[in-house]
Design a protein around this motif. Structure first.
Motif, PDB file in Angstrom:
ATOM      1  N   ALA A  75      34.247 -12.707  84.575  1.00 35.46           N
ATOM      2  CA  ALA A  75      34.705 -14.091  84.252  1.00 35.46           C
ATOM      3  C   ALA A  75      33.450 -14.868  85.241  1.00 35.46           C
ATOM      4  N   THR A  76      32.804 -14.512  85.733  1.00 34.76           N
ATOM      5  CA  THR A  76      31.539 -15.041  86.545  1.00 34.76           C
ATOM      6  C   THR A  76      30.580 -15.720  85.573  1.00 34.76           C
ATOM      7  N   ASN A  77      29.580 -16.397  86.068  1.00 32.72           N
ATOM      8  CA  ASN A  77      28.420 -17.077  85.558  1.00 32.72           C
ATOM      9  C   ASN A  77      27.311 -16.139  85.351  1.00 32.72           C
ATOM     10  N   LEU A  78      27.330 -15.142  86.012  1.00 31.69           N
ATOM     11  CA  LEU A  78      26.190 -14.093  86.030  1.00 31.69           C
ATOM     12  C   LEU A  78      25.987 -13.311  84.935  1.00 31.69           C
ATOM     13  N   GLY A  79      24.525 -13.671  84.465  1.00 31.93           N
ATOM     14  CA  GLY A  79      24.334 -13.326  82.943  1.00 31.93           C
ATOM     15  C   GLY A  79      24.056 -14.341  82.167  1.00 31.93           C
ATOM     16  N   MET A  80      24.164 -15.426  82.273  1.00 36.43           N
ATOM     17  CA  MET A  80      24.141 -16.547  81.391  1.00 36.43           C
ATOM     18  C   MET A  80      22.495 -16.747  81.228  1.00 36.43           C
ATOM     19  N   VAL A  81      21.996 -17.558  80.409  1.00 34.30           N
ATOM     20  CA  VAL A  81      20.491 -17.735  80.178  1.00 34.30           C
ATOM     21  C   VAL A  81      20.031 -18.211  81.705  1.00 34.30           C
ATOM     22  N   ASN A  82      20.732 -19.227  82.169  1.00 36.29           N
ATOM     23  CA  ASN A  82      20.229 -19.761  83.272  1.00 36.29           C
ATOM     24  C   ASN A  82      20.654 -19.144  84.641  1.00 36.29           C
ATOM     25  N   THR A  83      21.398 -18.369  84.558  1.00 35.68           N
ATOM     26  CA  THR A  83      21.925 -17.680  85.947  1.00 35.68           C
ATOM     27  C   THR A  83      21.839 -15.973  85.655  1.00 35.68           C
ATOM     28  N   PRO A  84      20.653 -15.560  85.709  1.00 31.64           N
ATOM     29  CA  PRO A  84      20.513 -14.296  85.319  1.00 31.64           C
ATOM     30  C   PRO A  84      20.955 -13.272  86.494  1.00 31.64           C
ATOM     31  N   GLY A  85      21.592 -11.934  86.173  1.00 35.89           N
ATOM     32  CA  GLY A  85      21.920 -11.180  87.198  1.00 35.89           C
ATOM     33  C   GLY A  85      23.087 -10.380  86.458  1.00 35.89           C
ATOM     34  N   LEU A  86      23.725  -9.511  87.691  1.00 34.88           N
ATOM     35  CA  LEU A  86      24.807  -8.718  87.345  1.00 34.88           C
ATOM     36  C   LEU A  86      25.834  -9.214  88.253  1.00 34.88           C
ATOM     37  N   PRO A  87      27.430  -8.895  87.510  1.00 32.16           N
ATOM     38  CA  PRO A  87      28.354  -9.075  88.588  1.00 32.16           C
ATOM     39  C   PRO A  87      28.611  -8.378  89.427  1.00 32.16           C
ATOM     40  N   GLN A 126      24.385 -10.434  74.251  1.00 30.74           N
ATOM     41  CA  GLN A 126      24.593  -9.065  75.101  1.00 30.74           C
ATOM     42  C   GLN A 126      23.790  -9.370  76.427  1.00 30.74           C
ATOM     43  N   THR A 127      24.664  -9.465  77.542  1.00 28.42           N
ATOM     44  CA  THR A 127      24.375  -9.899  78.958  1.00 28.42           C
ATOM     45  C   THR A 127      23.737  -8.500  79.364  1.00 28.42           C
ATOM     46  N   ALA A 128      22.902  -8.401  80.582  1.00 30.44           N
ATOM     47  CA  ALA A 128      22.661  -7.455  81.260  1.00 30.44           C
ATOM     48  C   ALA A 128      23.653  -6.294  81.438  1.00 30.44           C
ATOM     49  N   PHE A 129      24.799  -7.097  82.032  1.00 28.03           N
ATOM     50  CA  PHE A 129      26.029  -6.320  82.363  1.00 28.03           C
ATOM     51  C   PHE A 129      26.356  -5.497  81.088  1.00 28.03           C
ATOM     52  N   LEU A 130      26.506  -6.009  80.200  1.00 28.59           N
ATOM     53  CA  LEU A 130      26.955  -5.485  78.656  1.00 28.59           C
ATOM     54  C   LEU A 130      26.035  -4.407  78.450  1.00 28.59           C
ATOM     55  N   GLN A 131      24.389  -4.610  78.359  1.00 26.93           N
ATOM     56  CA  GLN A 131      23.830  -3.548  78.213  1.00 26.93           C
ATOM     57  C   GLN A 131      23.724  -2.418  78.719  1.00 26.93           C
ATOM     58  N   LEU A 132      24.013  -2.726  80.158  1.00 29.49           N
ATOM     59  CA  LEU A 132      24.137  -1.463  81.036  1.00 29.49           C
ATOM     60  C   LEU A 132      25.409  -0.552  80.624  1.00 29.49           C
TER      61      LEU A 132
END
Length: 287
Positions: free
Chosen positions: A201-213, A237-243
């Motif tokens: 539920a963080t914003n990490l992974g959004m288009v303008n806020t890349p990263g992992l939670p 699919q965020t980087a989090f979901l990809q991993l």
């Protein structure tokens, strides 16, 4: 056709023009042949001015996103029970001149989850972040069979207030909610081993806020049968979901939640039940 009797609804947020909400609700009005339109109001006005505008212009209802979910709460004439517990609203209806606020985010999330995974046993939950949407999901969890939630939040100025609100929610629903410092990786690792569902539920992974939670190695610590979810729907699919998918986990992004919470807002405003499957297919075809 727009007439002199066309009801006006909309999203009030900043930024707002990227939102899929107009498409969802306008398809809903068409579905039920309701004389209404849903627009986007990208605004940075003061909360009092927003509330005044809704009343003065006779706007039938609005959805709220950042930065208004919490700041408009004190300006409501009435709050529904879930909104009182969460301290945030995402939906406002103008009823007989009064502003009535509710929060459909939590039930929208769980409805979307049950729709895609009807046999999922989600008793042990790990929640990453505890903003307005995260708190709404936590508040609604008891209605969907969740027994224990482990919440991980940064130690910032809102930490104590969130801790107090979580205690209130836990007592109200007679459930276990434990708040941890996000920096406590040992506690996070232990929670991930037994989790049925992990929610970003963080914003990490959004288009303008890349990263992992969370750190990438921790994703491999998630229980193999655990569902990994993200409230973000852009990217799909965020980087989090990809991993997580690469580690063999079932995943779900935030699009289903967006549609289901919109359906609950639609019902709150109109009393009509929105058929969400055609809307989901329309969105997938469009985007």
């Amino acid at each position: 056709m727009i007439s002199g009797y066309t009801a006006l609804y909309g999203l009030v947020a900043h930024p707002a023009h990227h939102s899929l909400s107009p498409m969802i609700h306008n398809l809903g009005f068409k579905q039920h042949q309701i004389d209404a339109r849903y627009l986007v109001f990208d605004s940075q006005a003061q909360p009092q001015n927003i509330a005044t505008a809704i009343r003065t212009l006779g706007v039938a209802g609005v959805n709220l996103s950042m930065p208004y979910k919490q700041s408009l709460v004190p300006l409501m004439d009435e709050l529904m029970p879930a909104a009182q517990l969460v301290g945030a609203i995402n939906t406002v209806a103008l009823q007989s001149g009064k502003l009535v606020g509710t929060n459909t985010d939590g039930d929208g999330f769980w409805r979307a989850l049950q729709k895609r995974y009807p046999n999922l046993a989600s008793q042990q939950i790990v929640m990453l972040g505890a903003g307005g949407a995260g708190l709404a999901i936590i508040e609604a969890a008891a209605r969907y069979g969740v027994a224990t939630i482990q919440v991980f939040k940064r130690q910032n100025p809102t930490y104590v207030a969130v801790e107090q609100r979580l205690v209130t929610i836990a007592n109200h629903h007679s459930m276990s909610i434990v708040l941890h410092d996000y920096a406590d990786e040992q506690a996070l690792q232990h929670a991930l081993i037994t989790a049925d569902c992990v929610i970003n539920a963080t914003n990490l992974g959004m288009v303008n806020t890349p990263g992992l939670p969370m750190a990438a190695p921790l994703i491999r610590q998630i229980a193999p049968t655990c569902l990994v979810t993200d409230l973000i729907y852009a990217p799909r699919q965020t980087a989090f979901l990809q991993l997580a998918a690469q580690s063999g986990h079932s995943t779900q992004n935030g699009l289903g939640m967006l549609i289901e919470q919109a359906a609950l807002s639609f019902q709150f405003w109109t009393g009509r039940v929105l058929q969400t499957d055609p809307i989901y297919h329309a969105l997938m075809k469009e985007f």
